[in-house]
Design an enzyme around this catalytic site. Structure first.
Site, PDB file in Angstrom:
ATOM      1  N   GLY A   1      -7.641   0.939  10.072  1.00 44.44           N
ATOM      2  CA  GLY A   1      -9.342   1.693  10.024  1.00 44.44           C
ATOM      3  C   GLY A   1      -9.503   2.248   8.950  1.00 44.44           C
ATOM      4  O   GLY A   1     -10.033   1.786   7.383  1.00 44.44           O
TER       5      GLY A   1
ATOM      6  N   ASN B   1      -7.120 -10.105  -0.002  1.00 40.96           N
ATOM      7  CA  ASN B   1      -6.206  -9.159  -0.448  1.00 40.96           C
ATOM      8  C   ASN B   1      -6.211  -8.596  -1.662  1.00 40.96           C
ATOM      9  O   ASN B   1      -6.624  -7.043  -2.683  1.00 40.96           O
ATOM     10  CB  ASN B   1      -5.738  -8.074   0.667  1.00 40.96           C
ATOM     11  CG  ASN B   1      -4.217  -8.798   0.718  1.00 40.96           C
ATOM     12  OD1 ASN B   1      -4.125 -10.345   1.270  1.00 40.96           O
ATOM     13  ND2 ASN B   1      -3.212  -8.214   0.040  1.00 40.96           N
TER      14      ASN B   1
ATOM     15  N   GLN C   1      -9.484  -7.682   5.871  1.00 33.35           N
ATOM     16  CA  GLN C   1     -10.032  -6.947   4.709  1.00 33.35           C
ATOM     17  C   GLN C   1     -11.767  -7.518   4.967  1.00 33.35           C
ATOM     18  O   GLN C   1     -12.370  -7.403   4.075  1.00 33.35           O
ATOM     19  CB  GLN C   1      -9.564  -8.110   3.106  1.00 33.35           C
ATOM     20  CG  GLN C   1      -8.314  -7.536   2.180  1.00 33.35           C
ATOM     21  CD  GLN C   1      -8.589  -5.820   1.950  1.00 33.35           C
ATOM     22  OE1 GLN C   1     -10.279  -5.287   1.887  1.00 33.35           O
ATOM     23  NE2 GLN C   1      -7.731  -4.569   2.020  1.00 33.35           N
TER      24      GLN C   1
ATOM     25  N   GLY D   1      -2.873  -1.751  10.727  1.00 29.00           N
ATOM     26  CA  GLY D   1      -3.182  -3.240  10.632  1.00 29.00           C
ATOM     27  C   GLY D   1      -1.837  -4.361  10.701  1.00 29.00           C
ATOM     28  O   GLY D   1      -2.174  -5.568  11.468  1.00 29.00           O
TER      29      GLY D   1
ATOM     30  N   CYS E   1       4.857  -6.445  -7.422  1.00 26.25           N
ATOM     31  CA  CYS E   1       5.983  -5.833  -8.724  1.00 26.25           C
ATOM     32  C   CYS E   1       6.560  -4.201  -7.971  1.00 26.25           C
ATOM     33  O   CYS E   1       7.308  -3.752  -8.951  1.00 26.25           O
ATOM     34  CB  CYS E   1       5.363  -5.674  -9.972  1.00 26.25           C
ATOM     35  SG  CYS E   1       5.231  -7.322 -10.980  1.00 26.25           S
TER      36      CYS E   1
END
Ligand SMILES: *Cc1c(COP(=O)(O)O)cnc(C)c1O
Length: 396
Positions: free
Chosen positions: A200, A151, A179, A70, A324
């Site tokens: 995918g 996302n 997404q 992506g 993080c």
């Protein structure tokens, strides 16, 4: 109990994807560019996969370009739209504050090359506002890139309306739909989308394969120089096993979309209702415009990282939705864009579901999370400090 609730990070491969992949790892080893029978066999399979992916998006097969992921599709679409814009003397791009880094970092690079980028705010609910987009459009705007589904917080942007506005103004519209594809109905025609990225491994296909949809009227430039693959625009022998698996996974997702959405959003809503009962908890995103499987919460007074470690010990795979992981302690740019203060954004939890999850798993999560949050708060100096200014919500 073991619960995998990190499907926005990646999904388990489906049986259908693995089944489609197997022959390509065995007998179907030909190079699709070869003229002999092994090559033709592979080429037919590749054509079938391209048709299947196109059909799921309401596109034409020649508008589908297979990519390595992506991220690659995002990079290609945005740099290409920028190049086309520059040719016409247009070097302004509009995006928003909560895009994936595949988009944001590509835009940063373009800014260094002299493009100017307007990042629309998303407000408290994580949505861009059409009137603000309209006001940001300039005569030199060449591209609008706004993601379909976020996302981290799952917000679904008003894609169809954005697309219609862009079309009216003659501005290219790209959407990172990583997404969304395989999760909610996506129709490039009805949604007025010019370019779209998908991946995918977010819908039960293997990792390492994605696709770019690019409307046939756009004169897309080569992204990887080499052979004649992908209409000469992305050289490199096609990853047949992964591509066939992705097509199979997408076909399956699209065939079962309605029932999957019903099942997944019922689990999501139960999670949201249950987690909302935790004191000083905040559900992030928009209640109405939300991807079926993404739940995002902030719990005051605790660190998302400690929460994740504890949940992992309890067998629950989740995510903080924050950056993080790279060792930095900065909270996620998405949560900050909602206007959350740093200390609240730090206590974030993202649970992302797929059709493989069950209500029993949701019940288990709802049994564990409130307990873990409570335990962590008891040890948290931040929480103790907060108690100086408020009534202890845990007091019997
Ligand atoms: C996962 C994801 C990407 C990146 O896809 P890859 O195939 O992992 O490169 C891009 N955008 C969004 C919104 C994502 O969730």
């Amino acid at each position: 109990m073991f619960v995998y609730a990190d499907n926005a990070a990646t999904t388990a491969m489906s049986r259908a994807a693995a089944d489609a992949m197997l022959p390509a790892m065995g007998e179907l080893y030909g190079n699709p560019s070869s003229l002999h029978q092994k090559g033709r066999e592979a080429n037919y399979a590749l054509m079938g996969a391209r048709e299947a992916v196109a059909k799921c998006l309401h596109a034409e097969p020649r508008e589908i370009y297979f990519t390595g992921c992506g991220t690659e599709a995002d990079n290609w679409a945005i740099t290409e739209a920028a190049r086309l814009g520059a040719l016409a003397g247009k070097k302004h791009i509009i995006s928003d504050a909560i895009e994936h880094h595949a988009v944001l970092h590509t835009l940063k690079k373009l800014e260094k090359q002299g493009f100017s980028v307007t990042y629309l705010p998303v407000h408290e609910n994580g949505l861009v506002r059409l009137e603000e987009l309209e006001a940001a459009l300039r005569p030199d705007t060449c591209l609008v890139t706004v993601m379909f589904a976020n996302n981290e917080i799952g917000t679904l942007q008003p894609i169809r309306e954005i697309g219609a506005l862009c079309r009216e103004r003659g501005v290219l519209f790209h959407t990172d739909a990583v997404q969304a594809v395989g999760h909610v109905p996506v129709d490039v025609e009805a949604d007025n989308i010019d370019m779209l990225s998908l991946s995918g491994h977010k819908f039960h296909a293997p990792k390492g394969v994605g696709a770019l949809y690019c409307k046939k009227s756009i004169r897309l430039e080569n992204f990887i120089e080499g052979g004649a693959q992908e209409r000469g625009k992305r050289g490199g022998t096609e990853a047949i096993p992964a591509i066939l698996a992705m097509a199979a996974a997408l076909q399956e997702s699209c065939a079962h979309m309605e029932e999957n959405m019903a099942h997944i959003s019922a689990m999501r809503d139960k999670l949201i209702a249950g987690l909302s009962r935790i004191p000083n908890a905040r559900c992030n995103g928009d209640p109405d415009h939300r991807a079926p499987g993404i739940v995002s919460f902030c719990f005051e007074g605790i660190e998302g990282e400690s929460l994740l470690l504890r949940l992992d010990l309890a067998g629950i795979c989740a995510s903080s939705g924050s950056a993080c992981t790279s060792g930095s302690l900065d909270p996620s740019h998405v949560l900050l864009a909602l206007g959350l203060p740093h200390e609240i954004a730090h206590g974030s939890l993202r649970l992302s579901l797929s059709e493989y999850n069950t209500m029993e798993e949701v019940d288990y999560i709802l049994q564990q999370v409130p307990e873990v949050v409570r335990t962590l708060r008891q040890m948290s100096p931040v929480w103790l400090h907060m108690l100086e200014k408020m009534e202890d919500p845990y007091k019997e």
